[in-house]
Design an enzyme around this catalytic site. Sequence first.
Site, PDB file in Angstrom:
ATOM      1  CG  ASP A  70      -1.753   1.139   1.327  1.00  0.00           C
ATOM      2  OD1 ASP A  70      -1.695   2.186   0.756  1.00  0.00           O
ATOM      3  OD2 ASP A  70      -2.923   1.068   2.124  1.00  0.00           O
ATOM      4  CB  VAL A  71       1.930   3.768  -2.466  1.00  0.00           C
ATOM      5  CG1 VAL A  71       1.912   2.826  -3.767  1.00  0.00           C
ATOM      6  CG2 VAL A  71       0.384   4.515  -2.814  1.00  0.00           C
ATOM      7  CG  ASN A  97      -0.173   4.607 -12.317  1.00  0.00           C
ATOM      8  OD1 ASN A  97      -0.663   5.234 -13.089  1.00  0.00           O
ATOM      9  ND2 ASN A  97      -0.847   3.561 -11.890  1.00  0.00           N
ATOM     10  CE1 TYR A 170      -7.843  11.395  -8.979  1.00  0.00           C
ATOM     11  CE2 TYR A 170      -8.064  13.286 -10.278  1.00  0.00           C
ATOM     12  CZ  TYR A 170      -7.727  12.143 -10.115  1.00  0.00           C
ATOM     13  OH  TYR A 170      -6.927  11.452 -11.073  1.00  0.00           O
ATOM     14  CE  LYS A 174      -4.231  12.205  -9.357  1.00  0.00           C
ATOM     15  NZ  LYS A 174      -2.967  11.212  -9.405  1.00  0.00           N
TER      16      LYS A 174
END
Length: 272
Positions: A70-71, A97, A170, A174
Amino acid sequence: MTHYNEFGLAGQVAIVTGAASGIGRGCAVALATAGCQVVVNHLPDEADKVEELVREIGSFGGQAVPFAADVSQEDQVEAMFAAACSRFGTVHILVSNAGIQSGAPFQDMTFEQWRKVMAVNLDGQFLCARAAVKEFLRRGPQPEISLATGKIICMSSVHQIIPWAFEANYAASKGGVMLLMRSLAQELAVHRIRVNAVAPGAIQTPINRAAWEEPAAMEDLLKLIPYGRIGQPGDIANAVLFLASDLSDYITGTTLMPDGGMSLYPAFRGAG
Ligand code: NAD
């Protein structure tokens, strides 16, 4: 796909996060096709999908090994880089990614929803980039392998610049990826570590199935894409290959936007 050999990536080691699906999967296949040894990161419940991916890569003589992590978890990211280095000696390319969406009208967005998206989309970028940079600096330059000591490619989104109603978490994540990437690029260029981003527009993957599955939704989506088609994972993988290769050796701190023109605000054409 034989032209992929021309990227000069043979013998380099790449880690692709979120590689079991969509864009990450496309990048893993492209990098393996170009001759990289690829660590394909996935969540534990994606073991079947990633086994199939490793088989596909093996079928054309490519090399891929799966790693569940899990990043957003520091210990798991550190373990993944340790495993990659123990298996392949080092890492040359990080394709960071993995990402998620969890939208809601802002007044209904739970703190948990906010934090989960930040954890995967932004903490994950921090943890993976930090582990990659430590390894690049430990190893030092290998000019016979690549002009750059290491390459980091952050998967961002057109929403690093386009505000997105009902997806505030989100878009904020980003936007954060963009300035994390640019700050790292500024800090690390002196070590010949290049840090860039790819910011896709609408790409046909499971993350945005609702936007393309029904013909009416696809029709609405295409109004936002001047180029007139939805993107495919291969469109993004091509940008990643370029940024990973010495063809982009003088490029750092840049975002490539494979988006069919979505970020050109097409609604203003003939209006406004
Ligand atoms: P996807 O859902 O097909 O793939 C995302 C992958 O990331 C999945 O395999 C998922 O399991 C994995 N993942 C999620 N959380 C993780 C975690 N904590 N640790 C490790 N892996 C995790 O979606 P996709 O479209 O391929 O998205 C890939 C990236 O591209 C994301 O960062 C996304 O924000 C970005 N992006 C996608 C689009 C698009 O239109 N599809 C557009 C812009 C940006």
